[in-house]
Design a protein around this motif. Sequence first.
Motif, short mmCIF file in Angstrom:
data_model
loop_
_atom_site.label_atom_id
_atom_site.label_comp_id
_atom_site.label_asym_id
_atom_site.label_seq_id
_atom_site.Cartn_x
_atom_site.Cartn_y
_atom_site.Cartn_z
N ILE A 33 0.84 -1.20 0.00
CA ILE A 33 0.00 0.00 0.00
C ILE A 33 0.88 1.25 0.00
CG2 ILE A 33 -1.57 1.40 1.39
CD1 ILE A 33 -3.00 -1.05 2.27
N LEU A 34 0.50 2.20 -0.84
CA LEU A 34 1.10 3.54 -0.83
C LEU A 34 0.01 4.53 -0.43
CD1 LEU A 34 3.01 3.53 -4.26
CD2 LEU A 34 4.04 3.32 -1.99
N ASP A 35 0.36 5.49 0.43
CA ASP A 35 -0.62 6.50 0.81
C ASP A 35 0.10 7.81 1.09
OD1 ASP A 35 -3.76 6.30 2.12
OD2 ASP A 35 -2.58 8.09 2.51
N ALA A 36 -0.49 8.90 0.63
CA ALA A 36 0.12 10.22 0.82
C ALA A 36 -0.05 10.74 2.23
CB ALA A 36 -0.46 11.21 -0.18
N SER A 37 -0.97 10.17 2.99
CA SER A 37 -1.25 10.65 4.34
C SER A 37 -0.20 10.16 5.35
CB SER A 37 -2.63 10.20 4.80
OG SER A 37 -3.62 10.68 3.92
N GLU A 38 -0.31 10.67 6.57
CA GLU A 38 0.60 10.27 7.63
C GLU A 38 0.09 9.07 8.40
OE1 GLU A 38 1.30 13.64 10.11
OE2 GLU A 38 2.43 14.75 8.58
N GLN A 39 -1.14 8.64 8.14
CA GLN A 39 -1.72 7.51 8.85
C GLN A 39 -2.72 6.81 7.97
OE1 GLN A 39 -3.95 10.78 11.37
NE2 GLN A 39 -4.58 8.78 12.09
N VAL A 40 -3.00 5.55 8.30
CA VAL A 40 -3.97 4.79 7.53
C VAL A 40 -5.38 5.17 7.98
CG1 VAL A 40 -2.33 2.88 7.31
CG2 VAL A 40 -4.05 2.83 9.12
N GLY A 41 -6.35 4.81 7.16
CA GLY A 41 -7.74 5.05 7.56
C GLY A 41 -8.53 5.95 6.64
N VAL A 80 3.08 -1.07 4.30
CA VAL A 80 2.40 0.20 4.04
C VAL A 80 3.44 1.31 4.04
CG1 VAL A 80 0.64 1.83 4.81
CG2 VAL A 80 0.29 -0.64 5.15
N LEU A 81 3.51 2.06 2.96
CA LEU A 81 4.41 3.20 2.86
C LEU A 81 3.57 4.47 2.94
CD1 LEU A 81 6.84 2.06 0.02
CD2 LEU A 81 7.07 1.75 2.48
N LEU A 82 3.70 5.20 4.06
CA LEU A 82 2.93 6.43 4.26
C LEU A 82 3.73 7.65 3.82
CD1 LEU A 82 1.44 5.61 7.78
CD2 LEU A 82 0.29 5.43 5.56
N LYS A 83 3.03 8.75 3.67
CA LYS A 83 3.62 10.01 3.22
C LYS A 83 4.33 9.83 1.88
CE LYS A 83 5.77 10.87 7.16
NZ LYS A 83 6.53 11.59 8.20
#
Length: 320
Positions: A33-41, A80-83
Amino acid sequence: MQPVVYDAIVIGAGPAGASCAVWLAHLGFSPLILDASEQVGGLAAHNPFEDAWNVTAPGLTGEEVAVQIKRSLDGARVPVLLKMRVDRVDIIEDPEQINILLKRAGNHKKPACQKLFRVYFDGHSLLARFVVVASGVTSRFPKELANQKYDHVLVGPGRHISKYEFANKKVAVLGGGDNAFENAIFAQKRGALSVDIYARHVRAQKQWFESLEQKRIHTGEYVFDPLARTVNGHQYDVVMVFYGWQAQLNGLESLGLSCSEKGYVNTHVHTAETNVPGVYAIGEVANRHHPCIITSMADGVVAAKAIQRRLEQEELGLID
């Protein structure tokens, strides 16, 4: 980044993306998972209120639901890779190049595939057999703001609303949907001096009307000045704007995804696959069946099972 080819890269760590990744992991595949946010959800992580509509988590706020989503991802050992903001996604279809990349990544023992996706993000890139777009939505800004921020003009739901001090203030709410009416009632309960709703068209549930004075609900066209904080010439201490949502598709332009007139990604009803073979779109970015946490999680399952079928067909050599 380690040179590896994932079975699927999921863009977005909200309920839809997390559900898809967890199911893929439990089915024996390798998602990331890649996400631009600082946390999941996703949006849930910014909702401090109880989500009474989520029958799987009675009494929990959106923020608490986000914690449970992270626990599920951790339990399934989904990386999960955040930010990490996606910049571009390229499609690799040259068989020779695909074989080289698979061998370089140590995946040469896996069955051959027709294409690979290279996902670029924050100066890095990773490879995957499939891409799942679960990037969600963001609050739609009114044209009067021109994407600028103004003092005491609050756009969309979230912590900035729950932490705001409404006591003894004149409040205007722009929008005619459920969010607009619910937050108008919230401000009223927090001691607002007055709360006026301005809506070109009212779409909210009838139950919300009982908690508001009818004379405070203004329908039809109106003029909003964010700098002066006036609506139809009436000045307010704070203005809340709830103009709905828009799909977050930044960085995905290179894929050429087919979208509806409202900007949501078009998908196959039974598989959640987009017009680009191997790319799936789930949750609110696709605005599929009654978008919410529950249907987003269901979307994740739909895409995971569709990907499972494709991967198993590849392994059996059933895909030409």
